[in-house]
Every structure is written in C-alpha cells, then in structure tokens.
Write an enzyme that holds these catalytic residues in place. Structure first.
Site, short mmCIF file in Angstrom:
data_model
loop_
_atom_site.label_atom_id
_atom_site.label_comp_id
_atom_site.label_asym_id
_atom_site.label_seq_id
_atom_site.Cartn_x
_atom_site.Cartn_y
_atom_site.Cartn_z
N ILE A 152 -4.86 4.81 8.90
CA ILE A 152 -4.57 4.64 7.46
C ILE A 152 -3.10 4.30 7.21
O ILE A 152 -2.23 4.59 8.05
CB ILE A 152 -4.99 5.89 6.65
CG1 ILE A 152 -4.27 7.15 7.15
CG2 ILE A 152 -6.50 6.08 6.70
CD1 ILE A 152 -4.50 8.38 6.27
N PRO A 153 -2.80 3.69 6.05
CA PRO A 153 -1.42 3.32 5.72
C PRO A 153 -0.71 4.43 4.94
O PRO A 153 -1.28 5.48 4.69
CB PRO A 153 -1.63 2.10 4.82
CG PRO A 153 -2.88 2.41 4.07
CD PRO A 153 -3.73 3.25 5.01
N TRP A 154 0.52 4.16 4.52
CA TRP A 154 1.29 5.16 3.77
C TRP A 154 1.02 5.07 2.27
O TRP A 154 1.42 5.95 1.51
CB TRP A 154 2.79 5.01 4.02
CG TRP A 154 3.31 3.61 3.85
CD1 TRP A 154 3.48 2.68 4.85
CD2 TRP A 154 3.71 2.96 2.65
NE1 TRP A 154 3.96 1.51 4.33
CE2 TRP A 154 4.12 1.65 2.97
CE3 TRP A 154 3.78 3.36 1.32
CZ2 TRP A 154 4.57 0.73 2.03
CZ3 TRP A 154 4.23 2.46 0.36
CH2 TRP A 154 4.62 1.16 0.73
N LYS A 178 -5.63 8.75 12.54
CA LYS A 178 -4.17 8.61 12.71
C LYS A 178 -3.58 8.26 11.35
O LYS A 178 -3.91 7.23 10.76
CB LYS A 178 -3.81 7.51 13.71
CG LYS A 178 -2.30 7.59 14.05
CD LYS A 178 -1.75 6.37 14.72
CE LYS A 178 -1.27 5.32 13.76
NZ LYS A 178 -0.15 5.75 12.88
N GLU A 181 3.00 6.85 10.09
CA GLU A 181 4.23 7.52 10.49
C GLU A 181 5.16 7.73 9.28
O GLU A 181 6.05 8.57 9.32
CB GLU A 181 4.97 6.70 11.57
CG GLU A 181 5.41 5.31 11.16
CD GLU A 181 4.30 4.24 11.31
OE1 GLU A 181 3.12 4.61 11.34
OE2 GLU A 181 4.65 3.04 11.39
N SER A 232 -1.67 -3.59 6.82
CA SER A 232 -1.26 -4.97 6.62
C SER A 232 -2.15 -5.93 7.43
O SER A 232 -2.74 -5.54 8.44
CB SER A 232 0.19 -5.15 7.05
OG SER A 232 0.31 -4.91 8.43
N THR A 233 -2.19 -7.18 6.99
CA THR A 233 -2.98 -8.18 7.69
C THR A 233 -2.46 -8.37 9.11
O THR A 233 -3.24 -8.50 10.06
CB THR A 233 -2.95 -9.50 6.89
OG1 THR A 233 -3.53 -9.24 5.61
CG2 THR A 233 -3.76 -10.59 7.57
N GLU A 252 -9.43 -3.29 6.00
CA GLU A 252 -8.98 -3.42 4.60
C GLU A 252 -7.52 -3.82 4.67
O GLU A 252 -6.68 -3.01 5.06
CB GLU A 252 -9.14 -2.09 3.85
CG GLU A 252 -10.56 -1.62 3.67
CD GLU A 252 -11.34 -2.42 2.65
OE1 GLU A 252 -10.72 -3.16 1.86
OE2 GLU A 252 -12.57 -2.33 2.66
N CYS A 286 -2.21 -2.57 -2.74
CA CYS A 286 -2.76 -3.78 -2.09
C CYS A 286 -3.38 -4.75 -3.09
O CYS A 286 -3.30 -5.95 -2.92
CB CYS A 286 -3.80 -3.38 -1.05
SG CYS A 286 -5.07 -2.30 -1.71
N TYR A 334 12.39 -1.87 1.26
CA TYR A 334 13.39 -2.25 0.26
C TYR A 334 14.10 -3.56 0.66
O TYR A 334 14.26 -4.48 -0.15
CB TYR A 334 14.36 -1.08 0.15
CG TYR A 334 15.64 -1.36 -0.59
CD1 TYR A 334 15.66 -1.38 -1.99
CD2 TYR A 334 16.83 -1.57 0.10
CE1 TYR A 334 16.84 -1.62 -2.67
CE2 TYR A 334 18.00 -1.81 -0.57
CZ TYR A 334 18.00 -1.85 -1.95
OH TYR A 334 19.15 -2.10 -2.62
N ASN A 335 14.45 -3.67 1.94
CA ASN A 335 15.12 -4.89 2.41
C ASN A 335 14.18 -6.09 2.37
O ASN A 335 14.59 -7.20 2.05
CB ASN A 335 15.65 -4.70 3.83
CG ASN A 335 16.95 -3.92 3.82
OD1 ASN A 335 17.65 -3.90 2.80
ND2 ASN A 335 17.26 -3.26 4.92
N GLU A 380 2.64 -11.38 0.63
CA GLU A 380 2.57 -10.09 -0.06
C GLU A 380 3.97 -9.46 -0.10
O GLU A 380 4.59 -9.27 0.94
CB GLU A 380 1.61 -9.17 0.70
CG GLU A 380 1.37 -7.85 0.02
CD GLU A 380 0.41 -6.96 0.80
OE1 GLU A 380 0.55 -6.85 2.03
OE2 GLU A 380 -0.48 -6.36 0.17
#
Ligand code: NAD
Length: 480
Positions: A152-154, A178, A181, A232-233, A252, A286, A334-335, A380
C-alpha cells in the site's frame, strides 16, 4: 531529536502473531512533516523477515480457509469495532506521519465500515452450476489463493489497508501486508488491534519497509499467489515485471483526471466539487481532477469563482483542527512539485499560487492555457496544482480529456442528460462522475483505472473477487 509522541507506540513487525524486531536490526525514521520532529523509529523488514512472514501466512492459511465465512466474519467485525474505538489515536498517527490536516480525517470510520461490509460479504464468494452437458454436473466455484501480498502507499494508508485487508481475509486468504515506508504507523496500530481481536497467529502479518528490498522480495516470492498493489504507475510496472512468472497482480496506479465543465453547468457546484477534488489532502489524491476543461463561454466566470475558493484555504499546523490545507508528505514530493511549478510557468500562465516554502507547503495553484503536450498536463503532479484550459466543442473536450496515458477518473458537469451519458460512455476512465467528482465510496461503486492507471477493480464485490480463484469442477454422473 526527541520523539513528538509522549505515549509509546508499536514499531515492530507482526509476524506469526508475535511482535518482533527486524532480523537485520535495521530501523528507519518517521518524521512529522510540519515540525520535522521524529515521530517513531520503525523496524525495517529484511528479506529474512519477508520469508518468515510468508511462511507464517502459508502455515496459517488452511485453517483460516476452512474456518468458513461466518466465523471469519466475526473476527472482521471485532476488528471494525476496535478501529472505531481507536479513532483519535489513529487520527493523530496519520496526521503526524503524513501532514494531512486532522480536520480531514474520516479514515477510521471508513476503514471500520469496510471491515464490517466484507465481514458480511464473504458469503457472496459463490460460483455457478450447470446441468447442460449430458450426464454431467458442472460446477464453477471460487476459492481463496492462499498467501496474498498487499502493498500500500502513504496516501490514506489506513483506508488503503482496510480496502485490501478486509476482502482478502473475508475471501479466506492469509496475508502479508507491507505498508509504505513514509506512513507505517497506522498499519502498525491496526496490527495491535488484530492481536486484540484474537486473529489466529499468521493469518495477518504486517511488515514495514522500503520498496527495496522489502517490497521487491515480497512481490517476487513464489509462495505469494496474488499481489494487490496501490501506488505509482512506475512501481506498478516494476512489480508486474518482478512478478511476471510467480503470481497474479491487481494494480491501482496513478491518475491525471480531467473534469469537463459545459456552458450549461451549475458553476457553483462545479467549482465546489472540482476545488475539493484537487485540494483535499493537498492534492495527494490519485483521482484528483488535476486537469479542468471549461467551455470558453463560461471560462472567465468559472476561473474567478474557483480562484476565490482555492485561495481561501487555511494553511497551518495539521494537528490544529482549524487547518484545512496541509503540507506535502516530504522533501522529495515537495521538490517534485516545485519542478512542475517551473514547467507550468514555461508552458502556461500562472493564475494563482505557484509558490512553495521550505516547510513543504505548496500554496493552491492554478495554471491557465497550458500546452496540452506539456509534462504538467501529461504527468501526475500529486499536489494542489490544477490546470484550467478551455474548449469550444464537445468533441474537442473529449479529445483533450482522453489525451492521456492515464484513465482513472473523469467528471462532467452539465444539465443535459443526453450529453452527460454520451460523455460517460466516451471518456477513457474507470470512473466517471456526472456533476460530481472524486472521491468514491468503496461500498457504493467499483474503483480502478483504464490504461496506465491500473487493472482490476476494487470496491463492492470486485475486491472480494480479486482475491478469489475460479475453479471448474466437472462431475460425470449416471444418466440423470
Ligand atoms: P509508490 O509506488 O512509491 O509506493 C507504493 C508502495 O510500493 C510502497 O509501499 C512502496 O514501499 C512500495 N514499493 C516501491 N517500490 C517497490 C518495488 N520495487 N517492489 C515492491 N514494492 C515497492 O507510491 P506512493 O508514492 O506511496 O503513492 C503515491 C502514488 O500512488 C500516486 O501515483 C497515486 O496516484 C497512487 N495511488 C493510486 C491509487 C488508486 O487507487 N489508483 C490510490 C492511492 C495512490
């Protein structure tokens, strides 16, 4: 630096029903993006830990499968209740890990709903029967895979966990999850609740770690029969490649979702909906409508209203309930967004915002008249940055909306029902909103992407089905 949390929280791995340190003793930091204080030092799963977690799940699987739908449902309902009771703790942990304003936290009730929904939905894991072939009873049945990996993502980590874990368990699989991070803490909190709910050891294993080596080891493990991934893709492509030989994948992925505003649309509704879509969670959604196409006859009025609403957000400490606009999750994100702001300046006209400060805040930003081939339109951004371009005909609007590698979500605003249906059919997107945008409710609709936005669907019974294999059983009978 001292931790921002007074209370102690779980930071270990949940493997085979035991909380344990990483076999490599490695840890990584979770940092509150607003103050940059350390929230926790989390155990990082090593390849050996992945191996142990998969073995534990594999061992626990047969008994969990054979427990049956009703009894599995009792565990899921218990977990739903515990998550609801932990709303405040989960809200704080999610805000501290991601910088999302606490005022935007709806996730504990959404996650609990998902566990309750799939607790009762397991019985639908059915197949079909046929007597059409002479002297045969033909059955098609559904069975769990065995060990499934959930990565999974954040972004909305608690809801992401629930959207995968609940149907995977209801279907009878054993799981290794999982977390990201960047935001492992609510997954670890749920790990404690899983222990409290009394799940049999090994049915749910929760590990923290990076894409490499932890995620990669899990994705290519031969015992893992199915992977459900959200992220992410680019990562999705890596997982597809790593797992090409070993298992089934459900993906996804990213999006660059268009919203089309026709001249007859209710502009106030269109502005409220599209502004929410791109501003919620600081644009880190997303399905956010990051491209808006407005009919040229109402463009000026739309932009004026949109700008006013977009500029009115309240930036500040995400833990402050009056904050409505938080920060990006980390320096990397952010960058990335800052680079896209530069691209916007070169390929279009800045109409609002465009600046960011070193606290990882990106001010709500509008670019107008952006070149359709520019990276700002095609890639994106994952930030509160929207492009507003115009169109003159319906055909042009459809062409521009579909001119993307992504196909996650699209929205159309019009009072003309025939046009709305035409567009819903023509747009390359897994979900089309008519006079509304994202988000969607997993208990109301399926969710997933066309093109590079993914494959398979989540939500409703699609999720359950994605965690089940189909088996045909042919029974030769005497003449019936
Ligand atoms: P990401 O792809 O960087 O990471 C997602 C997860 O994959 C993390 O847990 C990461 O550790 C893991 N990972 C990274 N490399 C891996 C590898 N080689 N093998 C196995 N696992 C690996 O994505 P992110 O930055 O966490 O999330 C943002 C992205 O997720 C955006 O693109 C967003 O559009 C997408 N997203 C999509 C949906 C959807 O439903 N379509 C929902 C939320 C987020």
């Amino acid at each position: 630096m001292e931790s921002i949390l007074n209370e102690s929280i779980e930071t270990r791995l949940l493997i085979n029903g035991e909380f344990q340190a990483s076999s490599s003793s490695k840890t990584f930091k979770v940092v509150y993006p607003y103050t940059k204080q350390v929230v926790a030092q989390v155990q990082e799963a090593d390849i050996q830990d992945v191996e142990d977690a998969v073995t534990a799940a594999d061992t626990a699987f047969p008994a969990w499968r054979d427990l049956g739908t009703d009894k599995r449902g009792i565990y899921l309902r218990n977990l739903a209740q515990l998550i609801l009771e932990s709303n405040n703790e989960l809200a704080k942990l999610e805000t501290l890990s991601t910088g999302r304003p606490i005022s935007q936290f709806f996730d504990a009730s959404a996650a609990a709903d998902l566990f309750a929904y799939y607790a009762g939905g397991g019985w639908t894991a059915q197949g079909t029967a046929s007597l059409n072939t002479p002297d045969h009873l033909n059955l098609t049945v559904k069975q769990p895979y065995g060990v499934v990996a959930l990565i999974i993502p954040w972004k909305f980590p608690l809801v992401m966990l629930a959207g995968k874990l609940a149907p995977a368990l209801a279907a009878g699989n054993a799981v290794v999850l999982k977390s990201s991070e960047k935001a492992p803490l609510t997954s670890l909190y749920v790990a404690k609740l899983i222990e409290k709910a009394g799940f049999p050891a090994g049915v749910v294993n929760i590990i923290s770690g990076f894409g490499n080596p932890t995620g990669a080891a899990l994705a290519s493990h031969m015992t893992v029969r199915c992977i459900s991934f959200t992220g992410s893709t680019a990562t999705g492509q890596k997982i597809q490649a790593a797992a090409a030989e070993s298992n089934m994948k459900h993906m996804e992925l990213g999006g660059k979702s268009p919203a089309i505003i026709f001249e007859d649309a209710d502009l106030e509704t269109a502005v409220a909906q599209t502004q929410f879509s791109i501003q919620f969670n600081s644009g880190q959604v997303c399905s956010a409508n990051s491209r808006i196409y407005v009919h040229e006859s109402v463009a000026k009025q739309f932009v004026k209203l949109f700008r006013e609403k977009f500029a009115a957000v309240q930036m500040g400490d995400p833990l402050d309930p009056s904050t409505t606009h938080g920060l990006q999750i980390d320096l990397l994100q952010y960058n990335r967004i800052k680079d896209y702001l530069d691209i916007g300046e070169k390929n279009g006209t800045l109409s609002l915002g465009g600046d960011a400060n070193d606290g990882f805040f990106v001010r709500p930003t509008i670019f107008e008249g952006v070149d359709e081939d520019s990276r700002l339109i095609q890639e994106e951004v994952f930030g509160p940055v929207v492009v507003i371009n115009t169109f003159s005909t319906e055909t042009e609007a459809i062409e521009k909306a579909n001119n993307s590698e992504f196909g996650l979500h699209a929205a159309v605003f019009t009072k003309d029902i025939d046009r709305a249906v035409r567009l819903a059919k023509a747009l390359d997107a897994g979900t089309v909103g008519v006079n509304c945008t994202s988000p969607t409710n997993a208990k109301d609709t399926g969710f997933g992407g066309f093109k590079m936005s993914g494959n398979g669907r989540e939500g409703l019974l699609y999720s359950l089905d994605s965690f089940l294999e189909t088996k045909s059983i042919l029974i030769k009978t005497a003449r019936l």
